[in-house]
Design a protein around this motif. Structure first.
Motif, PDB file in Angstrom:
ATOM      1  N   UNK A 101       7.684  -0.860  12.008  1.00  0.00           N
ATOM      2  CA  UNK A 101       6.905  -2.091  11.931  1.00  0.00           C
ATOM      3  C   UNK A 101       5.735  -2.022  12.907  1.00  0.00           C
ATOM      4  N   UNK A 102       4.632  -2.654  12.550  1.00  0.00           N
ATOM      5  CA  UNK A 102       3.484  -2.761  13.454  1.00  0.00           C
ATOM      6  C   UNK A 102       2.836  -4.129  13.280  1.00  0.00           C
ATOM      7  N   UNK A 128       6.554  19.102  -4.346  1.00  0.00           N
ATOM      8  CA  UNK A 128       7.194  18.247  -3.330  1.00  0.00           C
ATOM      9  C   UNK A 128       6.168  17.684  -2.361  1.00  0.00           C
ATOM     10  N   UNK A 129       5.276  16.809  -2.837  1.00  0.00           N
ATOM     11  CA  UNK A 129       4.333  16.157  -1.930  1.00  0.00           C
ATOM     12  C   UNK A 129       5.072  15.201  -1.013  1.00  0.00           C
ATOM     13  N   UNK A 130       4.368  14.696   0.000  1.00  0.00           N
ATOM     14  CA  UNK A 130       4.967  13.827   1.021  1.00  0.00           C
ATOM     15  C   UNK A 130       4.510  12.387   0.821  1.00  0.00           C
ATOM     16  N   UNK A 131       5.458  11.475   0.979  1.00  0.00           N
ATOM     17  CA  UNK A 131       5.121  10.060   1.009  1.00  0.00           C
ATOM     18  C   UNK A 131       4.615   9.748   2.408  1.00  0.00           C
ATOM     19  N   UNK A 132       3.282   9.650   2.552  1.00  0.00           N
ATOM     20  CA  UNK A 132       2.689   9.495   3.873  1.00  0.00           C
ATOM     21  C   UNK A 132       2.795   8.074   4.389  1.00  0.00           C
ATOM     22  N   UNK A 133       2.599   7.100   3.524  1.00  0.00           N
ATOM     23  CA  UNK A 133       2.892   5.728   3.909  1.00  0.00           C
ATOM     24  C   UNK A 133       3.235   4.910   2.670  1.00  0.00           C
ATOM     25  N   UNK A 134       4.041   3.879   2.909  1.00  0.00           N
ATOM     26  CA  UNK A 134       4.409   2.932   1.855  1.00  0.00           C
ATOM     27  C   UNK A 134       4.882   1.683   2.570  1.00  0.00           C
ATOM     28  N   UNK A 135       4.089   0.632   2.512  1.00  0.00           N
ATOM     29  CA  UNK A 135       4.417  -0.548   3.303  1.00  0.00           C
ATOM     30  C   UNK A 135       3.986  -1.818   2.586  1.00  0.00           C
ATOM     31  N   UNK A 136       4.559  -2.923   3.039  1.00  0.00           N
ATOM     32  CA  UNK A 136       4.090  -4.246   2.651  1.00  0.00           C
ATOM     33  C   UNK A 136       3.413  -4.858   3.867  1.00  0.00           C
ATOM     34  N   UNK A 137       2.371  -5.626   3.637  1.00  0.00           N
ATOM     35  CA  UNK A 137       1.619  -6.219   4.725  1.00  0.00           C
ATOM     36  C   UNK A 137       1.483  -7.725   4.554  1.00  0.00           C
ATOM     37  N   UNK A 138       1.375  -8.396   5.675  1.00  0.00           N
ATOM     38  CA  UNK A 138       1.164  -9.842   5.688  1.00  0.00           C
ATOM     39  C   UNK A 138       0.055 -10.141   6.682  1.00  0.00           C
ATOM     40  N   UNK A 179       2.680  -5.125   9.304  1.00  0.00           N
ATOM     41  CA  UNK A 179       3.033  -4.113   8.320  1.00  0.00           C
ATOM     42  C   UNK A 179       4.485  -3.684   8.536  1.00  0.00           C
ATOM     43  N   UNK A 180       5.180  -3.442   7.424  1.00  0.00           N
ATOM     44  CA  UNK A 180       6.576  -3.034   7.479  1.00  0.00           C
ATOM     45  C   UNK A 180       6.809  -1.950   6.439  1.00  0.00           C
ATOM     46  N   UNK A 199       0.834  -1.199   0.000  1.00  0.00           N
ATOM     47  CA  UNK A 199       0.000   0.000   0.000  1.00  0.00           C
ATOM     48  C   UNK A 199       0.867   1.246   0.000  1.00  0.00           C
ATOM     49  N   UNK A 200       0.363   2.288  -0.610  1.00  0.00           N
ATOM     50  CA  UNK A 200       1.083   3.561  -0.660  1.00  0.00           C
ATOM     51  C   UNK A 200       0.092   4.716  -0.586  1.00  0.00           C
ATOM     52  N   UNK A 201       0.519   5.816   0.029  1.00  0.00           N
ATOM     53  CA  UNK A 201      -0.266   7.057   0.030  1.00  0.00           C
ATOM     54  C   UNK A 201       0.693   8.222  -0.144  1.00  0.00           C
ATOM     55  N   UNK A 202       0.420   9.044  -1.130  1.00  0.00           N
ATOM     56  CA  UNK A 202       1.216  10.237  -1.409  1.00  0.00           C
ATOM     57  C   UNK A 202       0.296  11.448  -1.290  1.00  0.00           C
ATOM     58  N   UNK A 203       0.719  12.456  -0.524  1.00  0.00           N
ATOM     59  CA  UNK A 203      -0.165  13.581  -0.221  1.00  0.00           C
ATOM     60  C   UNK A 203       0.563  14.903  -0.435  1.00  0.00           C
ATOM     61  N   UNK A 204      -0.089  15.800  -1.145  1.00  0.00           N
ATOM     62  CA  UNK A 204       0.296  17.201  -1.116  1.00  0.00           C
ATOM     63  C   UNK A 204      -0.458  17.809   0.064  1.00  0.00           C
ATOM     64  N   UNK A 205       0.256  17.995   1.186  1.00  0.00           N
ATOM     65  CA  UNK A 205      -0.355  18.499   2.411  1.00  0.00           C
ATOM     66  C   UNK A 205      -0.488  20.026   2.349  1.00  0.00           C
TER      67      UNK A 205
END
Length: 350
Positions: free
Chosen positions: A156-157, A95-105, A113-114, A82-88
C-alpha cells in the motif's frame, strides 16, 4: 499466469500517464498503451556485463528486448485501477512479469494505492522499462542495477501533493509492503529471496525545470543461494537503502545526478544532455564503491525518429577502479576487468 490471460487483462484494465500522446482510448474511461525496446549490443569482454542482461563479446540482438502493455480504467472521479505487464530483458516471451496491478482512490490532494506497486527508489522508477521516457539507452546501471532488478512490491502507498508556491510542489509518499518473493540468476548462481516486509518514504520537490527526489527504504529478507555444488539458506537480514536524485534543466541543457547508499554500495552517476532539434548528445560518468567497484564513462547520441520512436547509439567504457569490476557479473577468466560496450537501441511507445 498464462500469456493470453495477461494480454486479456491488459486490454481491459489500464495505463498511467506517460504515454498520453500514444495511448488508445477504448472508451471514455478505459485506455490501452504500450512500450518496447530492442537493441544490437556487444562488449569487448567475454565476461558477461550486467545482471539480467549478460552482454558479452558475442553480438546480442535480444539482451535488452522489452515489451510492455499498460491499461487504465476509471470507475468514477475517485476510483481507478491500473495494470502493467512487461516482458523484461531477463524474461522469456512466454512468462512476462506483472509489474504492477493496483486499485487507487483519490480525494483532494491525496491518492491511495493498494496492490502490486512500483518501488519508487529512483527518478525514473515509475517508467523504468519505458526507454522512450529517458535520454540514454538504459538507466545508468551502477545505480539502477544495484538492487538486482527488483522493481515492485505488494502493499500500500499514500501520496500527498502539497503546493509550496505557484511554481513548486512537494510530494510525500510513505509505503509499506507485505511478504513477497523474487529470484535472480547471476551467471550459474541463483538467488531466491523472501522479503518479509518493506517500509519506505519517497519525497520529491519539483518545479517547472527541476526535480529533487529523496527516498528511504527498509527491507527485511532471507535468501536461498543455489550453485552447481548445492544450495545454502541464509537467515533473515535487513537492509536500509537511501537514494537521492536531482534533475535540472536550462533550456536545451539537462543535468541529472543520482546516488544510492546502503551497507553494500555507495554508487552514483552524473549525466549531461544537450538537445539540438531531434538530436540529444549526452555524457554520463558513474562510480561504484564498497562491495562492487568500478568507474565508467558513457558517450551517447539519441535521435527522435518520431514523437513515439527514438534511436540511441552509445559507447561505454567501464574499469575496475583498483578492484574487481562490479559490472562484470562473474569473475573474468582472462583477468581482463575493463570492458567497452557498444549499443544501438530502438525505443518506442504505442
Amino acid at each position: 499466469m498464462h500469456i493470453s490471460t495477461i494480454c486479456f487483462i491488459a486490454t481491459t484494465l489500464s495505463l498511467t500517464t506517460f504515454t498520453t500522446n500514444a495511448r488508445i482510448n477504448l472508451t471514455d474511461d478505459i485506455s490501452l498503451s504500450g512500450f518496447g525496446s530492442t537493441s544490437i549490443t556487444q562488449s569487448n569482454n567475454a565476461t558477461p556485463l550486467y545482471v539480467n542482461r549478460e552482454i558479452t563479446d558475442d553480438i546480442c540482438y535480444d539482451c535488452d528486448t522489452t515489451l510492455g502493455l499498460q491499461g487504465d480504467i476509471r470507475f468514477n472521479d475517485s476510483f481507478n485501477a491500473s495494470i502493467q505487464v512487461v516482458k523484461r530483458p531477463q524474461d522469456d516471451w512466454s512468462s512476462p512479469e506483472l509489474e504492477w496491478a493496483y486499485v487507487g482512490y483519490s480525494v483532494s490532494d491525496f491518492n491511495l494505492k493498494l496492490g502490486r506497486l512500483r518501488l519508487p527508489l529512483f527518478l525514473s522508477s515509475e517508467y523504468y522499462y519505458v526507454g522512450q521516457a529517458y535520454t540514454s539507452a538504459r538507466p545508468p546501471q551502477e545505480v539502477y542495477n544495484s538492487i538486482l532488478g527488483f522493481t515492485a512490491y505488494e502493499g500500500i502507498s499514500g501520496t500527498w501533493d502539497i503546493e509550496i508556491n505557484d511554481e513548486s510542489y512537494l510530494t510525500l509518499t510513505p509505503y509499506a509492503g507485505v511478504e513477497s518473493d523474487g529470484s535472480v540468476d547471476i551467471g550459474v548462481i541463483s538467488y531466491d529471496f523472501v522479503i518479509d516486509n518493506t517500509l519506505g518514504l519517497h519525497s520529491e520537490i519539483s518545479g517547472f525545470d527541476y526535480r529533487i527526489m529523496f527516498n528511504y527504504a527498509h527491507f527485511k529478507y532471507a535468501v536461498d543461494v543455489t550453485t552447481p555444488l548445492g544450495s545454502q539458506h541464509y537467515a533473515a537480514d535487513s537492509i536500509h537503502i537511501y537514494t537521492l536524485g536531482i534533475e535540472k534543466s536550462w533550456e536545451q541543457l539537462t543535468l541529472t545526478t543520482e546516488v544510492l547508499i546502503d551497507k553494500m554500495h555507495f554508487n552514483w552517476y552524473s549525466s549531461i544532455g544537450y538537445n539540438i532539434d531531434k538530436f540529444t548528445p549526452y555524457v554520463t560518468y558513474a562510480e561504484s564503491h564498497h562491495t562492487k567497484k568500478n568507474n565508467s564513462l558513457l558517450l551517447g547520441l539519441r535521435y527522435e525518429l518520431t514523437t513515439t520512436v527514438s534511436l540511441n547509439a552509445e559507447w561505454k567504457y567501464t574499469d575496475a577502479n583498483g578492484g574487481s569490476n562490479g559490472e562484470l557479473i562473474t569473475a573474468p577468466t582472462d583477468d581482463e576487468t575493463d570492458a567497452q560496450l557498444y549499443t544501438l537501441m530502438l525505443n518506442f511507445i504505442f
